[in-house]
Write an enzyme that holds these catalytic residues in place. Structure first.
Site: not given
Length: 309
Positions: A151, A79, A118, A121, A175
């Site tokens: 994170r 992508g 993954a 969006p 996300h």
């Protein structure tokens, strides 16, 4: 560990970093790579193969869609990448078309394994793959907020000077910009973070931590043009959990069927991940504010999904 056949679709910065991470981690048995630029793929196959004498033996090859028939896991990183100042949702129109084509090619070749998405969006695209593929929800998963949660754990560890491996915490929701941390379920060594941190500094600290995590990708993209090491490591760990049948807990984008009062949306929630993909969704007893945040985030995703289906 199961000696699985993995096919990676998308050999850009994230895909190639994931491939290298699989190699050095010894995860999986064979790795086939597909990309629109198959010359680059062949170069990566040759480059990765040079590392084999120093790591676990693995078959690495330039794949075609015909190879997905024999794959246990397909990982999609293909992508258009996020650019400086761009949100993940702004990628939707272009990437939805790319992912639609990829999904049709996968399913046209008798695929019967697990798909891990993954591409961004990621939540909307995971739901799109689920609907186009016709596979059960346990076998179409998105990386979701697994990286964001990592994170958060890292930021908590740094701020309070503790080993990050003793920190457990989740980011839930999209996300993206509507994600949020669930502080009620964050712990350090089993002690609730809300007990570990003095109440007088919680509001300041938690706001700072939340903002650092939410803006992490923007910061990295501004400095180096793309994020890839963190998400590659995250995808490798998710892959290992599937290969090992770990039943390990992660925050991932999965399709909800009434959990948290939500339906017809894929969104980041805590799950157990194992050999069949989604083993179960962990339903945390969210407080009213967090449940409202999750509901609002889900609506953002539904509104965007409606533009591409």
């Amino acid at each position: 560990m199961k000696s699985a056949n993995i096919v990676l679709i998308g050999d850009g910065a994230i895909g190639s970093s994931y491939a290298f991470n699989l190699l050095t981690s010894g995860v999986g048995g064979s790795l086939g790579i597909i990309d629109v630029n198959m010359t680059r793929v062949q170069g990566d196959v040759e480059d990765l193969s040079d590392a084999l004498p120093y790591v676990a033996q693995k078959s690495i090859y330039a794949a075609s869609y015909a190879d997905v028939e024999y794959a246990d896991l397909v990982v999609i990183t293909a992508g258009v990448a996020q650019k400086p100042g761009e949100t993940r949702l702004q990628l939707l129109a272009k990437n939805a078309a790319i992912i639609t084509d990829i999904t049709k090619n996968i399913m046209a070749n008798h695929f019967d394994g697990i798909i891990l998405v993954a591409s961004n969006p990621v939540d909307v695209l995971t739901e799109l793959v689920l609907r186009l593929s016709g596979l059960p929800r346990n076998r179409v998963l998105g990386s979701g907020t697994a990286l964001d949660s990592a994170r958060l754990r890292s930021e908590i560890g740094r701020r309070y000077n503790v080993d990050v491996r003793t920190v457990h915490a989740y980011i839930m929701g999209e996300h993206g910009d509507s994600e949020f941390p669930v502080w009620d379920f964050a712990t350090i060594g089993g002690q609730p973070l809300c007990d570990f941190v003095p109440k007088a500094q919680q509001a300041r600290d938690f706001d700072a931590l939340s903002n650092q995590v939410k803006t992490a990708a923007y910061s990295i993209i501004d400095k180096k043009g793309a994020t890839f090491y963190g998400i590659a490591a995250s995808l490798t760990r998710l892959t290992a959990a599937i290969m090992n049948d770990d039943h390990a807990a992660f925050a991932m984008s999965v399709h909800l069927q009434g959990e948290y009062g939500l339906r017809d949306v894929s969104i980041g929630v805590p799950v157990l991940l194992g050999g069949q993909g989604l083993d179960r969704i962990l339903q945390l007893d969210l407080n009213a504010d967090d449940l409202a945040r999750l509901t609002e985030s889900a609506q953002v995703l539904k509104d965007n999904l409606a533009t591409v289906i």
